[in-house]
Write a protein that holds these residues in place. Structure first.
Motif, PDB file in Angstrom:
ATOM      1  N   ARG A 192       0.861  -1.179   0.000  1.00 12.60           N
ATOM      2  CA  ARG A 192       0.000   0.000   0.000  1.00 12.60           C
ATOM      3  C   ARG A 192       0.899   1.231   0.000  1.00 12.60           C
ATOM      4  O   ARG A 192       1.767   1.361   0.853  1.00 12.60           O
ATOM      5  CB  ARG A 192      -0.905  -0.013   1.216  1.00 12.60           C
ATOM      6  CG  ARG A 192      -1.834   1.181   1.270  1.00 12.60           C
ATOM      7  CD  ARG A 192      -2.856   1.012   2.329  1.00 12.60           C
ATOM      8  NE  ARG A 192      -3.846   0.101   1.753  1.00 12.60           N
ATOM      9  CZ  ARG A 192      -4.938  -0.289   2.356  1.00 12.60           C
ATOM     10  NH1 ARG A 192      -5.200   0.091   3.560  1.00 12.60           N
ATOM     11  NH2 ARG A 192      -5.791  -1.092   1.762  1.00 12.60           N
ATOM     12  N   HIS A 193       0.670   2.122  -0.975  1.00 14.25           N
ATOM     13  CA  HIS A 193       1.479   3.333  -1.106  1.00 14.25           C
ATOM     14  C   HIS A 193       0.549   4.524  -1.288  1.00 14.25           C
ATOM     15  O   HIS A 193      -0.462   4.420  -1.977  1.00 14.25           O
ATOM     16  CB  HIS A 193       2.414   3.237  -2.322  1.00 14.25           C
ATOM     17  CG  HIS A 193       3.322   2.051  -2.263  1.00 14.25           C
ATOM     18  ND1 HIS A 193       4.505   2.074  -1.590  1.00 14.25           N
ATOM     19  CD2 HIS A 193       3.204   0.822  -2.791  1.00 14.25           C
ATOM     20  CE1 HIS A 193       5.100   0.894  -1.702  1.00 14.25           C
ATOM     21  NE2 HIS A 193       4.320   0.119  -2.431  1.00 14.25           N
ATOM     22  N   LYS A 194       0.923   5.646  -0.670  1.00 10.38           N
ATOM     23  CA  LYS A 194       0.074   6.844  -0.738  1.00 10.38           C
ATOM     24  C   LYS A 194       0.910   8.064  -1.098  1.00 10.38           C
ATOM     25  O   LYS A 194       2.078   8.163  -0.723  1.00 10.38           O
ATOM     26  CB  LYS A 194      -0.587   7.110   0.619  1.00 10.38           C
ATOM     27  CG  LYS A 194      -1.518   6.034   1.089  1.00 10.38           C
ATOM     28  CD  LYS A 194      -2.076   6.395   2.453  1.00 10.38           C
ATOM     29  CE  LYS A 194      -2.972   5.287   2.986  1.00 10.38           C
ATOM     30  NZ  LYS A 194      -3.563   5.641   4.278  1.00 10.38           N
ATOM     31  N   GLU A 238      -3.893   6.499  -3.619  1.00 13.94           N
ATOM     32  CA  GLU A 238      -3.451   5.329  -2.868  1.00 13.94           C
ATOM     33  C   GLU A 238      -3.388   4.160  -3.828  1.00 13.94           C
ATOM     34  O   GLU A 238      -4.348   3.901  -4.558  1.00 13.94           O
ATOM     35  CB  GLU A 238      -4.414   5.022  -1.725  1.00 13.94           C
ATOM     36  CG  GLU A 238      -3.973   3.852  -0.874  1.00 13.94           C
ATOM     37  CD  GLU A 238      -4.851   3.636   0.348  1.00 13.94           C
ATOM     38  OE1 GLU A 238      -5.013   2.463   0.732  1.00 13.94           O
ATOM     39  OE2 GLU A 238      -5.367   4.622   0.907  1.00 13.94           O
ATOM     40  N   THR A 257      -2.835   0.103  -4.105  1.00 10.67           N
ATOM     41  CA  THR A 257      -2.882  -1.119  -3.307  1.00 10.67           C
ATOM     42  C   THR A 257      -2.772  -2.319  -4.233  1.00 10.67           C
ATOM     43  O   THR A 257      -3.458  -2.388  -5.251  1.00 10.67           O
ATOM     44  CB  THR A 257      -4.218  -1.214  -2.531  1.00 10.67           C
ATOM     45  OG1 THR A 257      -4.411  -0.006  -1.803  1.00 10.67           O
ATOM     46  CG2 THR A 257      -4.217  -2.386  -1.577  1.00 10.67           C
ATOM     47  N   GLU A 258      -1.886  -3.248  -3.862  1.00 10.44           N
ATOM     48  CA  GLU A 258      -1.831  -4.521  -4.577  1.00 10.44           C
ATOM     49  C   GLU A 258      -2.631  -5.518  -3.750  1.00 10.44           C
ATOM     50  O   GLU A 258      -2.352  -5.719  -2.571  1.00 10.44           O
ATOM     51  CB  GLU A 258      -0.395  -5.001  -4.741  1.00 10.44           C
ATOM     52  CG  GLU A 258      -0.291  -6.250  -5.576  1.00 10.44           C
ATOM     53  CD  GLU A 258       1.138  -6.659  -5.891  1.00 10.44           C
ATOM     54  OE1 GLU A 258       1.306  -7.757  -6.437  1.00 10.44           O
ATOM     55  OE2 GLU A 258       2.070  -5.895  -5.592  1.00 10.44           O
ATOM     56  N   SER A 259      -3.642  -6.053  -4.375  1.00 12.61           N
ATOM     57  CA  SER A 259      -4.536  -6.963  -3.669  1.00 12.61           C
ATOM     58  C   SER A 259      -4.726  -8.202  -4.531  1.00 12.61           C
ATOM     59  O   SER A 259      -5.429  -8.152  -5.544  1.00 12.61           O
ATOM     60  CB  SER A 259      -5.870  -6.258  -3.410  1.00 12.61           C
ATOM     61  OG  SER A 259      -6.791  -7.130  -2.830  1.00 12.61           O
ATOM     62  N   GLU A 314      -6.597   4.327  -6.236  1.00 13.08           N
ATOM     63  CA  GLU A 314      -7.750   5.052  -5.724  1.00 13.08           C
ATOM     64  C   GLU A 314      -7.385   6.534  -5.614  1.00 13.08           C
ATOM     65  O   GLU A 314      -6.512   6.907  -4.851  1.00 13.08           O
ATOM     66  CB  GLU A 314      -8.152   4.491  -4.361  1.00 13.08           C
ATOM     67  CG  GLU A 314      -9.498   4.963  -3.903  1.00 13.08           C
ATOM     68  CD  GLU A 314     -10.006   4.177  -2.720  1.00 13.08           C
ATOM     69  OE1 GLU A 314     -10.779   3.222  -2.938  1.00 13.08           O
ATOM     70  OE2 GLU A 314      -9.619   4.522  -1.593  1.00 13.08           O
ATOM     71  N   ARG A 343     -11.620   4.870  -8.867  1.00 11.34           N
ATOM     72  CA  ARG A 343     -10.804   3.683  -8.705  1.00 11.34           C
ATOM     73  C   ARG A 343     -10.466   3.120 -10.072  1.00 11.34           C
ATOM     74  O   ARG A 343     -11.370   2.787 -10.846  1.00 11.34           O
ATOM     75  CB  ARG A 343     -11.572   2.633  -7.903  1.00 11.34           C
ATOM     76  CG  ARG A 343     -11.034   2.415  -6.527  1.00 11.34           C
ATOM     77  CD  ARG A 343     -11.865   1.403  -5.721  1.00 11.34           C
ATOM     78  NE  ARG A 343     -12.424   2.106  -4.586  1.00 11.34           N
ATOM     79  CZ  ARG A 343     -13.650   2.603  -4.524  1.00 11.34           C
ATOM     80  NH1 ARG A 343     -14.489   2.429  -5.504  1.00 11.34           N
ATOM     81  NH2 ARG A 343     -14.050   3.250  -3.466  1.00 11.34           N
TER      82      ARG A 343
END
Length: 138
Positions: A2-4, A65, A67-69, A76, A130
């Protein structure tokens, strides 16, 4: 993962956005071509927000943001500007754009082609876009 990042709404900050995305995506298994396409798509959405929703007002901000999920990357993008629902955008005919020689109008087409899924929601004065890229998609 997670990076912001938060960016003031200035066009000059798009360089920072691309550097951030480059660093984040370097840790993924995406091909170089796909990484560059994703950077282009996210940059296009953020640039449109900065320019059109915030009139390049440096006191406004957008937040991203990443996110790798599982098998997907989710980008996002949140802001408090004038909402623009990318899903409701009626894309122009390519021949009409070429014929009119008009500048603009093609970025959203690229975003739709590059990303695997796009979601948009607006709650109160917060907008969220998103952009979803499947890690194993082309």
């Amino acid at each position: 993962m997670r990076h912001k990042i938060k960016l003031n709404c200035e066009k000059s900050r798009l360089v920072d956005l691309r550097a951030f995305l480059n660093k984040v995506l370097s840790k993924t298994t995406l091909s170089e071509i796909t990484k560059n396409q994703v950077i282009l798509a996210v940059d296009e959405v953020c640039a449109n927000l900065i320019i059109h929703s915030h009139d390049c007002n440096p006191s406004d901000q957008i937040a991203l943001e990443v996110t790798e999920s599982g098998d997907q990357l989710v980008f996002e993008i949140k802001d408090h500007g004038e909402g623009f629902n990318i899903l409701e955008y009626k894309q122009p005919e390519l021949n009409a754009v070429k014929k009119e020689r008009r500048k603009g109008g093609l970025g959203i087409i690229l975003v739709r082609k590059i990303m695997d899924n796009i979601e948009f929601e607006s709650t109160g004065n917060q907008n969220t876009c998103r952009l979803i890229k499947l890690i194993n998609s082309k």
